[in-house]
Design an enzyme around this catalytic site. Structure first.
Site, PDB file in Angstrom:
ATOM      1  N   TYR A  84     -15.721 -27.695  -6.476  1.00 34.17           N
ATOM      2  CA  TYR A  84     -16.121 -29.032  -6.025  1.00 34.17           C
ATOM      3  C   TYR A  84     -16.069 -30.015  -7.198  1.00 34.17           C
ATOM      4  CZ  TYR A  84     -19.066 -32.807  -4.191  1.00 34.17           C
ATOM      5  OH  TYR A  84     -19.560 -34.039  -3.796  1.00 34.17           O
ATOM      6  N   SER A 104     -18.545 -38.718  -7.655  1.00 34.31           N
ATOM      7  CA  SER A 104     -19.815 -38.002  -7.689  1.00 34.31           C
ATOM      8  C   SER A 104     -20.282 -37.901  -9.133  1.00 34.31           C
ATOM      9  CB  SER A 104     -19.621 -36.590  -7.109  1.00 34.31           C
ATOM     10  OG  SER A 104     -20.744 -35.766  -7.341  1.00 34.31           O
TER      11      SER A 104
END
Length: 255
Positions: A159, A146
């Site tokens: 996260y 990501s």
């Protein structure tokens, strides 16, 4: 070098985790359109059946593999069952979740769930698949990273921690397994219009900020990840290892 066979996936079998919807399903469609047989993984058989039916309507050969990627015993058994039917040539570790909360109030159970789903599953599945790939001296593993593998935002520090760890786990896998003929790389999406980001897409203030912050001035579309995934899955990336390929409209290139 204009030979289209360089990017062909014909005759190869690709296992994609968390593939019943979202980015995982889109990547399944994309790799399938380049000739790969697709093995869809998820925890819910009915969701996989629905996804399989859609792919089969498009002429894509597919099967389902129901197991929980956070349970190592289930992973090992699930991979063995798939391998009995044929080799896994490509693995895309896509399963992932998000949870947003102020860091000082972040619930312990959600921390554990994020670590288990976003990080431990990548290790469990890659390890189980790699044992077969190493024996064959070939294989492609793509871990979904990501932009949060590089950058943080308020409310998602755990996260971010998981995606940063997946980036480094990818590099470690390449360091250990490249000598056995495997290519292990990461694919790092920026901000894409998906179910997981639905609340952010609907947030006019956030969307406005994102479009101003991103040089491409828009959200990404899931299908825009397909080309990068096909490249990393094909012979075109035969000497690419431990690389994180970012697809983010220029977000991480600009301040």
């Amino acid at each position: 070098m204009s030979d289209p066979v360089l990017f062909s996936l014909k005759g190869r079998r690709a296992l994609i985790t968390g593939a019943s919807r979202g980015i995982g399903f889109t990547l399944a469609q994309g790799l399938g359109s380049f000739g790969a047989e697709i093995i869809l993984n998820g925890r819910k058989a009915d969701a996989l059946d629905t996804a399989r039916a859609k792919l089969e309507q498009e002429g894509i050969a597919t099967r389902g593999a129901v197991f929980d990627v956070t349970d190592q015993d289930q992973v090992i058994a699930g991979i063995e069952a798939v391998e009995k039917e044929g080799p896994i040539d490509i693995l895309i570790n896509n399963a992932g979740i998000q949870f947003r909360a102020p860091l000082d109030q972040f619930p312990r159970n959600e921390w554990d769930r994020l670590i288990s789903t976003n990080l431990s599953s990548v290790f469990f599945v890659a390890q189980a698949v790699s044992r077969h790939m190493i024996a064959r001296n070939r294989g492609k593993i793509i871990n979904i990273c990501s932009v949060q593998s590089e950058l943080a935002r308020p409310g998602i520090a755990p996260y971010t921690a998981t995606k940063g760890a997946v980036k480094m786990l990818t590099k470690g896998m390449a360091t250990d397994w490249a000598r056995h003929g495997l290519q292990i790389n990461g694919l790092a999406p920026g901000y894409f219009e998906t179910e997981m980001n639905a609340a952010l897409v609907a947030d006019e203030k956030f969307s406005s900020w994102l479009c101003q912050r991103t040089p491409a001035a828009r959200w990404g579309k899931a299908e825009e990840l397909v080309g990068a995934a096909v490249f990393l899955s094909s012979d075109a990336s035969s000497f690419v290892n431990g690389h994180i390929l970012t697809v983010d409209g220029g977000l991480t290139a600009s301040v």
